[in-house]
Design an enzyme around this catalytic site. Structure first.
Site, PDB file in Angstrom:
ATOM      1  N   MET A 122      -3.562  -0.065   0.535  1.00 33.34           N
ATOM      2  CA  MET A 122      -4.367  -0.436  -1.004  1.00 33.34           C
ATOM      3  C   MET A 122      -4.963  -1.567  -0.947  1.00 33.34           C
ATOM      4  O   MET A 122      -5.737  -2.363  -2.077  1.00 33.34           O
ATOM      5  CB  MET A 122      -3.089  -1.199  -1.865  1.00 33.34           C
ATOM      6  CG  MET A 122      -1.729   0.045  -1.802  1.00 33.34           C
ATOM      7  SD  MET A 122      -1.072  -0.417  -3.710  1.00 33.34           S
ATOM      8  CE  MET A 122      -0.080  -1.966  -2.778  1.00 33.34           C
TER       9      MET A 122
ATOM     10  N   HIS B  21      -3.320  -6.067   8.325  1.00 38.69           N
ATOM     11  CA  HIS B  21      -3.785  -4.854   8.370  1.00 38.69           C
ATOM     12  C   HIS B  21      -4.963  -3.683   9.920  1.00 38.69           C
ATOM     13  O   HIS B  21      -4.510  -2.920  10.133  1.00 38.69           O
ATOM     14  CB  HIS B  21      -4.450  -4.422   7.125  1.00 38.69           C
ATOM     15  CG  HIS B  21      -3.743  -4.228   6.050  1.00 38.69           C
ATOM     16  ND1 HIS B  21      -4.386  -5.775   5.023  1.00 38.69           N
ATOM     17  CD2 HIS B  21      -3.313  -3.389   5.326  1.00 38.69           C
ATOM     18  CE1 HIS B  21      -3.616  -4.945   4.233  1.00 38.69           C
ATOM     19  NE2 HIS B  21      -2.621  -3.693   4.274  1.00 38.69           N
TER      20      HIS B  21
HETATM   21  O1  PAF Z   1       2.229  -0.662   1.689  1.00 37.74           O
HETATM   22  C1  PAF Z   1       1.419  -0.161   1.477  1.00 37.74           C
HETATM   23  O2  PAF Z   1       0.166  -0.887   1.122  1.00 37.74           O
HETATM   24  C2  PAF Z   1       1.583   0.629  -0.274  1.00 37.74           C
HETATM   25  O3  PAF Z   1       2.583   0.547  -0.435  1.00 37.74           O
HETATM   26  C3  PAF Z   1       0.823   1.555   1.006  1.00 37.74           C
HETATM   27  C4  PAF Z   1       2.033   2.614   1.994  1.00 37.74           C
HETATM   28  C5  PAF Z   1      -0.571   1.795   1.259  1.00 37.74           C
HETATM   29  C6  PAF Z   1       1.198   3.526  -0.571  1.00 37.74           C
HETATM   30  O4  PAF Z   1       0.846   2.708  -1.561  1.00 37.74           O
END
Ligand code: PAF
Length: 282
Positions: A30, A37
Site C-alpha cells: 500500500m 518492503h
Molecule cells: O499488507 C498490505 O500492505 C496490504 O494488506 C496488501 C497485502 C497490500 C493488500 O492491500
C-alpha cells in the site's frame, strides 16, 4: 523500472516476459515503503526473473473512512526508492481500475474463521477487503510467486489459505519482520508515534519475548497471557490482545503444546494501532 497504471499495459508487459519464458514474482503493497518492503522485494528477486510491485491503498480493507484518508500516501518517494532496486514494474492502479463496479458492488472474497479471529474481531471486514484486493491483484499480475511480510502474520495465513482453497498456481513466500535496533517492528504507522509513544512502542516486542520465555519456563498459557497483558498496559498500551495461538490456523493451542506456537499482540499508543508477533521456537 516502468510505472504502469493501466491493466492493458501491465498485461502486455507481462505477456512479453512470459513469451521469453521468464518467471514472475509479485510484492503487493500500500506504499509508504520502508526497509521491510524492500526486503520483500529482494526476496522476490531471489525467486524469479522479473518483479512486479504494486502500490494501491485499498479502500475496502479500512474500517473507517478516517483511517483510509489518514493512510500515508508517498508515491513520489516510493517510486524513487524502487527505482534503485530490482523492481521491473511498479503497478499503481486507480481505485476505479481495481473496483470497476464500485466499492459496494464489488465481488467479495472472504476467508472464514481465519479472517474472523484476532484482527478480524477488532477490524471487522478488514480481511475481506484484503482477500478481495489480493485476489484481484493476483488475477491481474498472474505471478508465479507472491511475497508477504511475516509482520502481518494473520494476513499471511489468510493469503496462504486463499491460494490453496482457490487452487491458484502461486507460491507464497514470506519475508521476516524487519525491526529497529530496539525491537520495534517496521511499519508505515510508526511515523504517527510522538516521541513519548515511540519510546514506549518497543515494549510490545519485548513483552512477546517475555511471554515466550515465561511460557517455556512452565507457566500456563492463561497465566502468561494475563501477565503479558498487564505488562503492556503498564507500558502505556491500550491493548486489544496479546495471546498465544497455533501458528498456522490461529486456534487456541492445547494446554501443554510446545511446538507450532506464536505470540500475537495488537494495541494502541494514542491513536496509532500497532501489531506484532513472535514465533515460539521451543
Ligand atoms: O499488507 C498490505 O500492505 C496490504 O494488506 C496488501 C497485502 C497490500 C493488500 O492491500
Amino acid at each position: 523500472m516502468q510505472t504502469v497504471q493501466e491493466t492493458a499495459t501491465l498485461r502486455a508487459v507481462i505477456r512479453s516476459w512470459r513469451t521469453q519464458g521468464q518467471s514472475l514474482a509479485f510484492v503487493p503493497t500500500m506504499g509508504n515503503l520502508h526497509e521491510g518492503h524492500l526486503s520483500l522485494l529482494r526476496k522476490a528477486h531471489d525467486c524469479a526473473d522479473r518483479v512486479v510491485v504494486s502500490i494501491f491503498v485499498n479502500p475496502t480493507q479500512f474500517d473507517s473512512g478516517e483511517d483510509y484518508a489518514r493512510y500515508p500516501r508517498t508515491f513520489e518517494a516510493d517510486q524513487a526508492s524502487l527505482s534503485g532496486t530490482d523492481c521491473d514494474v511498479l503497478f499503481f492502479p486507480a481505485v476505479e481500475t481495481m473496483y470497476p463496479y464500485g466499492l459496494e458492488q464489488s465481488v467479495r472474497v472472504s476467508v472464514p474463521e481465519l479472517g474472523g479471529t484476532l484482527e478480524g474481531i477488532y477490524r471487522v471486514g478488514h480481511f475481506d477487503g484484503v482477500s478481495t484486493v489480493v485476489s484481484k491483484l493476483f488475477n491481474l499480475v498472474q505471478p508465479d510467486y507472491a511475497v508477504f511480510g511475516e509482520k502481518d502474520w494473520q494476513q499471511l495465513q489468510i493469503i496462504r489459505r486463499l491460494v490453496e482453497d482457490l487452487s491458484l498456481p502461486i507460491e507464497i513466500a514470506a519475508g521476516p519482520t524487519q525491526r529497529e535496533a530496539d525491537g520495534l517492528a517496521l511499519s508505515s504507522r510508526n511515523r504517527f508515534l510522538n516521541a513519548q509513544q515511540r519510546a514506549r512502542a518497543p515494549a510490545m516486542y519485548a513483552t512477546l519475548c517475555w511471554m515466550r520465555d515465561n511460557y517455556f519456563s512452565g507457566h500456563t498459557r492463561a497465566v502468561v497471557e494475563t501477565a503479558a497483558r498487564a505488562r503492556l498496559q503498564r507500558a502505556g498500551f491500550e491493548l486489544d490482545y496479546i495471546v498465544i495461538r497455533c501458528a498456522t490456523d490461529l486456534t487456541e493451542p492445547e494446554e501443554y503444546a510446545r511446538t507450532g506456537l506464536i505470540g500475537l499482540a495488537a494495541g494502541h499508543l494514542g491513536s496509532t494501532r500497532l501489531i506484532d508477533n513472535l514465533l515460539f521456537d521451543a
